[in-house]
Design a protein around this motif. Structure first.
Motif, PDB file in Angstrom:
ATOM      1  N   SER A 182       0.854  -1.189   0.000  1.00 42.57           N
ATOM      2  CA  SER A 182       0.000   0.000   0.000  1.00 42.57           C
ATOM      3  C   SER A 182       0.888   1.236   0.000  1.00 42.57           C
ATOM      4  O   SER A 182       2.048   1.189   0.413  1.00 42.57           O
ATOM      5  N   THR A 184       0.318   3.747   1.906  1.00 45.64           N
ATOM      6  CA  THR A 184       0.440   4.120   3.323  1.00 45.64           C
ATOM      7  C   THR A 184       1.707   3.518   3.929  1.00 45.64           C
ATOM      8  O   THR A 184       2.506   4.212   4.550  1.00 45.64           O
ATOM      9  N   ILE A 301      -2.341   7.565   0.044  1.00 46.34           N
ATOM     10  CA  ILE A 301      -2.279   6.998   1.397  1.00 46.34           C
ATOM     11  C   ILE A 301      -3.677   6.932   2.002  1.00 46.34           C
ATOM     12  O   ILE A 301      -3.852   6.789   3.207  1.00 46.34           O
ATOM     13  N   ASN A 302      -4.682   7.077   1.152  1.00 43.37           N
ATOM     14  CA  ASN A 302      -6.085   7.027   1.588  1.00 43.37           C
ATOM     15  C   ASN A 302      -6.429   8.071   2.646  1.00 43.37           C
ATOM     16  O   ASN A 302      -7.321   7.845   3.477  1.00 43.37           O
ATOM     17  N   ARG A 305     -10.429  10.867  -0.206  1.00 43.84           N
ATOM     18  CA  ARG A 305     -11.260   9.906  -0.942  1.00 43.84           C
ATOM     19  C   ARG A 305     -11.482  10.430  -2.350  1.00 43.84           C
ATOM     20  O   ARG A 305     -11.967  11.525  -2.534  1.00 43.84           O
ATOM     21  N   GLY A 308     -13.059   5.557  -3.988  1.00 43.03           N
ATOM     22  CA  GLY A 308     -13.105   4.455  -3.044  1.00 43.03           C
ATOM     23  C   GLY A 308     -11.749   4.253  -2.389  1.00 43.03           C
ATOM     24  O   GLY A 308     -10.997   5.195  -2.180  1.00 43.03           O
ATOM     25  N   TYR A 309     -11.440   2.982  -2.090  1.00 43.37           N
ATOM     26  CA  TYR A 309     -10.146   2.661  -1.477  1.00 43.37           C
ATOM     27  C   TYR A 309      -9.076   2.671  -2.559  1.00 43.37           C
ATOM     28  O   TYR A 309      -9.238   2.064  -3.603  1.00 43.37           O
ATOM     29  N   ILE A 421     -13.749   0.693  -9.227  1.00 36.36           N
ATOM     30  CA  ILE A 421     -14.137   2.094  -9.400  1.00 36.36           C
ATOM     31  C   ILE A 421     -13.111   2.756 -10.325  1.00 36.36           C
ATOM     32  O   ILE A 421     -11.914   2.719 -10.045  1.00 36.36           O
ATOM     33  N   MET A 448     -11.440  -5.518  -7.806  1.00 34.92           N
ATOM     34  CA  MET A 448     -11.333  -5.323  -6.354  1.00 34.92           C
ATOM     35  C   MET A 448     -12.454  -4.413  -5.851  1.00 34.92           C
ATOM     36  O   MET A 448     -12.589  -3.274  -6.311  1.00 34.92           O
ATOM     37  N   LYS A 449     -13.216  -4.934  -4.924  1.00 34.48           N
ATOM     38  CA  LYS A 449     -14.435  -4.255  -4.469  1.00 34.48           C
ATOM     39  C   LYS A 449     -14.141  -2.888  -3.856  1.00 34.48           C
ATOM     40  O   LYS A 449     -13.208  -2.731  -3.065  1.00 34.48           O
ATOM     41  N   ASP A 450     -14.972  -1.930  -4.238  1.00 34.28           N
ATOM     42  CA  ASP A 450     -14.921  -0.581  -3.652  1.00 34.28           C
ATOM     43  C   ASP A 450     -13.550   0.060  -3.773  1.00 34.28           C
ATOM     44  O   ASP A 450     -13.182   0.893  -2.943  1.00 34.28           O
ATOM     45  N   SER A 451     -12.784  -0.308  -4.790  1.00 33.44           N
ATOM     46  CA  SER A 451     -11.395   0.163  -4.861  1.00 33.44           C
ATOM     47  C   SER A 451     -11.010   0.668  -6.236  1.00 33.44           C
ATOM     48  O   SER A 451     -11.581   0.260  -7.246  1.00 33.44           O
ATOM     49  N   ASP A 505     -10.634 -10.046  -1.660  1.00 31.69           N
ATOM     50  CA  ASP A 505     -11.491  -8.855  -1.553  1.00 31.69           C
ATOM     51  C   ASP A 505     -12.092  -8.466  -2.891  1.00 31.69           C
ATOM     52  O   ASP A 505     -12.539  -7.331  -3.057  1.00 31.69           O
TER      53      ASP A 505
END
Lengths: 532, 177
Positions: A182, A184, A301-302, A305, A308-309, A421, A448-451, A505
């Motif tokens: 990641s 982050t 680094i999230n 927004r 999404g992620y 996304i 990848m969900k929501d990402s 995921d």
């Protein structure tokens, strides 16, 4: 007394006795909103540039149409010029699809098509840049290493020979690496390690944007620069889209940080406007280096927004391999600043570490071959058991597409991980289209969900590549890039774990019948995809 | 890591009706509430500020769960905003059509154009009937659909928070929020 009716406009007593303010309903549409976003004036700059480019395009096309109307001779000339341009397209190394699109465009718009082709074609206008890079490489060639150590695995040996030929990019055997799944994790590590910088810090990023990450890193960079550390920062002038504010740049410069934009973005129809620096490099004292898909902005680094992620990845290397990143940076710096300096003080500073074969490589105008593309092809071609790809944009040419298909037919476990996304809807539509076309060949595609998956990671059973190179024509032909090729078992295992977690995921997409409308739209986008 | 970077911070503006629920969710991902205040300009907004240690274990996973949770809250808000969009639009469209047909029909009848007048008047009556019957049916359907969607989203929020609690070593992971 009548009861007061509910009034959404409520009053609140504040301040002096009796003073009130009327509170209304907020315009915020979302249930929650993260307040760490900063808003630059990038949108305004983009609008101005886009408007100026559009005006110039309208003027050009109008001029051509007027010329065509007034001078029959011009029509004949433009037809001949477009045919010649089409013949030139056929002679280039572009993919078949790319060539077909260009020829179609040139012949349909023959009155002005040849001009757009000349503007878009890299070679004539990047010739001077190439010459400059060649001169820099010639001047600094004593720092290149091209020895290929004895490698047991014949696949590694072949890859090593390939990189030596196109670079030269040597194999580093005394370099350790760590994979970060990641942005982050990568930036947390970087912020810790950068405190120990004593001699120099080199940074090169495509996107740099004001926010908490840049604020924190800038604080350290300014401190280090004031303490005498040589801090140099290359950023792409188009990448930030105006979100790297003048105020921040001024603060950095005043503190002694040397800042340089790559390919300055001017509100003119610049002939080289399309060529960008997509690299992400940090070098600390010639001992530690980072690269990956991450840029210097809060979404990586999230902390902000956007889509999404934000899933990204990167790698840190320590050891003699860092020299290659130092060389890539210093040559880019010399190209931008014309400062001819001795590179020796910046090289051979790292301790040799226990490590496995690792290659650091770059791509761009400084190299003749399309190294990013060829490196992927070399890697994919030798996969025997598994071939996993993690990319935000998947717009392969026929070679890569057919290679993946042939690998799947040969029993290799081929998997593709893409975002759910999108950040660019048209490019995403094409990514999904290309990905779904592979399903019927046994290739598994995961979303990848929501990402938004921004990482560029390729993993096979014998080696992996982590870097900045997407699978699209921009990364392959129109951007400077960099990456790390590694056969280190520890890193391969870390990457494999990341893929496994991401597949868990994700949703695996299945073959489906597209509607007529979808087929028409994706067919049209497929025609345009070489231009995306 | 230097002291000023040792704590991660996040500040949110949240809708008042969800503020208490959101306040309970963020600690599942390692956040501690540091500040809370009502908005001075808007009665339906509250501001929350949290912080957590930069090196919290399982940070990536917690971030992923947290973002997904935030998206679910925002989707619930969208569902609530759009809940009666279809029925309202239909109601409005049929109402306007009914009034227009009625006006047109009346004019035609007054000018002795009986056929046209009767046709438009009938259409007007049908529009109003459609409003009376179709409107409530659509409202009930929308209610049911959005209730299902919201229920699913709320279940997912609970799942993410429970997993977050397990990772942060919080209390019993199966406890409902």
């Amino acid at each position: 007394m009548a009861q007061k009716r509910y009034n959404p406009i409520t009053t609140v007593k504040i301040g002096k006795r009796g003073s009130t303010i009327r509170r209304g309903k907020s315009p915020q549409k979302t249930a929650l909103h993260i307040k760490t976003e900063s808003h630059g004036h990038g949108f305004l700059k983009i609008c101005i540039v886009a408007l100026l480019v559009l005006i110039q395009l309208i003027v050009l096309v109008s001029l051509f149409l007027w010329l065509s109307g007034v001078f029959w001779g011009y029509l004949a000339f433009s037809f001949v010029a477009s045919v010649l341009a089409a013949l030139h397209v056929l002679s280039t190394e572009k993919s078949g699809h790319n060539k077909s699109v260009w020829i179609l465009f040139l012949l349909c718009f023959f009155f002005c098509g040849y001009v757009f082709y000349i503007f878009s074609y890299v070679e004539p206008f990047y010739g001077k840049s190439r010459e400059k890079y060649e001169a820099i490489k010639e001047r600094t060639k004593q720092y290149d290493r091209d020895e290929v150590p004895a490698l047991d695995d014949p696949r590694l040996r072949q890859d090593a020979l390939f990189f030596r030929t196109v670079g030269p990019f040597p194999v580093w055997e005394h370099t350790q690496g760590e994979y970060f799944p990641s942005g982050t994790k990568l930036f947390d590590d970087l912020l810790e390690r950068i405190e120990g910088a004593e001699k120099f810090i080199f940074l090169e990023f495509f996107i740099v944007a004001d926010g908490s990450l840049l604020h924190n890193l800038s604080a350290v960079l300014m401190e280090k620069a004031k303490a005498g550390v040589d801090v140099r920062f290359i950023y792409d002038d188009m990448g930030p889209k105006g979100q790297f504010s003048r105020r921040t740049k001024k603060m950095l410069k005043e503190a002694g940080v040397k800042l340089y934009p790559f390919n300055r973005l001017l509100p003119l129809f610049s002939l080289s406007i399309n060529y960008r620096d997509h690299r992400k490099i940090v070098v600390i004292d010639g001992k530690i280096a980072y690269t990956g898909g991450v840029n210097l902005a809060d979404e990586y680094i999230n902390a902000k927004r956007m889509y999404g992620y934000w899933k990204d990845a990167g790698i840190r290397i320590e050891g003699d391999g860092v020299d290659e990143f130092t060389l890539l940076f210093l040559r880019q710096w010399e190209y931008l600043t014309d400062a001819k300096e001795d590179y020796a003080p910046y090289l051979s500073l790292a301790e040799k570490k226990e490590g496995s074969p690792l290659i650091v490589y770059g791509d761009g105008l400084d190299y003749r071959a399309n190294i990013g593309r060829s490196a992927y092809i070399n890697l994919f071609a030798k996969a025997e058991e598994k071939l996993y790809l993690m990319v935000p944009y998947f717009l392969p040419d026929e070679t890569i597409e057919n290679l993946l298909i042939e690998k799947a037919h040969a029993g290799v476990d081929v998997r593709l991980l893409i975002p759910e996304i999108p950040d660019k809807p048209f490019v995403y539509a094409q990514t999904r289209n290309y990905a779904e076309r592979l399903l019927s060949h046994g290739i598994r595609v995961f979303v990848m969900k929501d990402s938004f998956v921004h990482a560029k990671v390729m993993l096979t059973d014998y080696a992996a590549i982590v870097g900045s190179v997407n699978i699209d024509s921009r990364s392959f032909y129109e951007e400077s890039e960099c990456a790390v090729y590694t056969a280190d078992a520890k890193i391969l295992s870390e990457i494999s774990e990341d893929f496994t977690a991401c597949f868990g995921d994700s949703v695996e997409i299945k073959e489906r019948k597209q509607s007529l409308g979808e087929r028409i739209v994706t067919g049209f986008l497929r025609i345009l995809s070489p231009l995306m | 890591m230097r002291e000023e970077f040792s704590k991660e911070k996040i500040a949110l503006s949240v809708k008042e009706d969800k503020a208490d629920y959101i306040k309970e969710c963020y600690p599942c991902f390692g956040w501690t509430l540091t500040e809370e205040w009502a908005d001075r300009k808007f009665f339906d907004l509250r501001h929350l500020a949290f912080e957590r240690a930069w090196n919290i274990p399982h940070k990536d996973r917690l971030q992923y769960l947290q973002v997904r949770m935030e998206m679910r809250f925002n989707r619930i808000q969208t569902c609530q905003r759009k809940k009666f969009a279809a029925s309202s639009s239909l109601f409005f469209a049929l109402g306007v059509a009914g009034v227009l047909f009625l006006a047109g029909g009346s004019l035609l009848l007054l000018s002795s154009r009986l056929v046209g007048g009767i046709v438009l008047s009938t259409l007007s009556a049908l529009s109003f009937l459609g409003m009376a019957i179709g409107g409530p049916l659509l409202v009930r359907r929308e209610n049911r659909r959005y209730a299902e969607q919201v229920s699913l989203l709320e279940r997912e929020i609970v799942e993410f928070c429970q997993e977050g609690r397990r990772l942060t070593g919080g209390e019993d992971g199966t406890k409902e929020i």
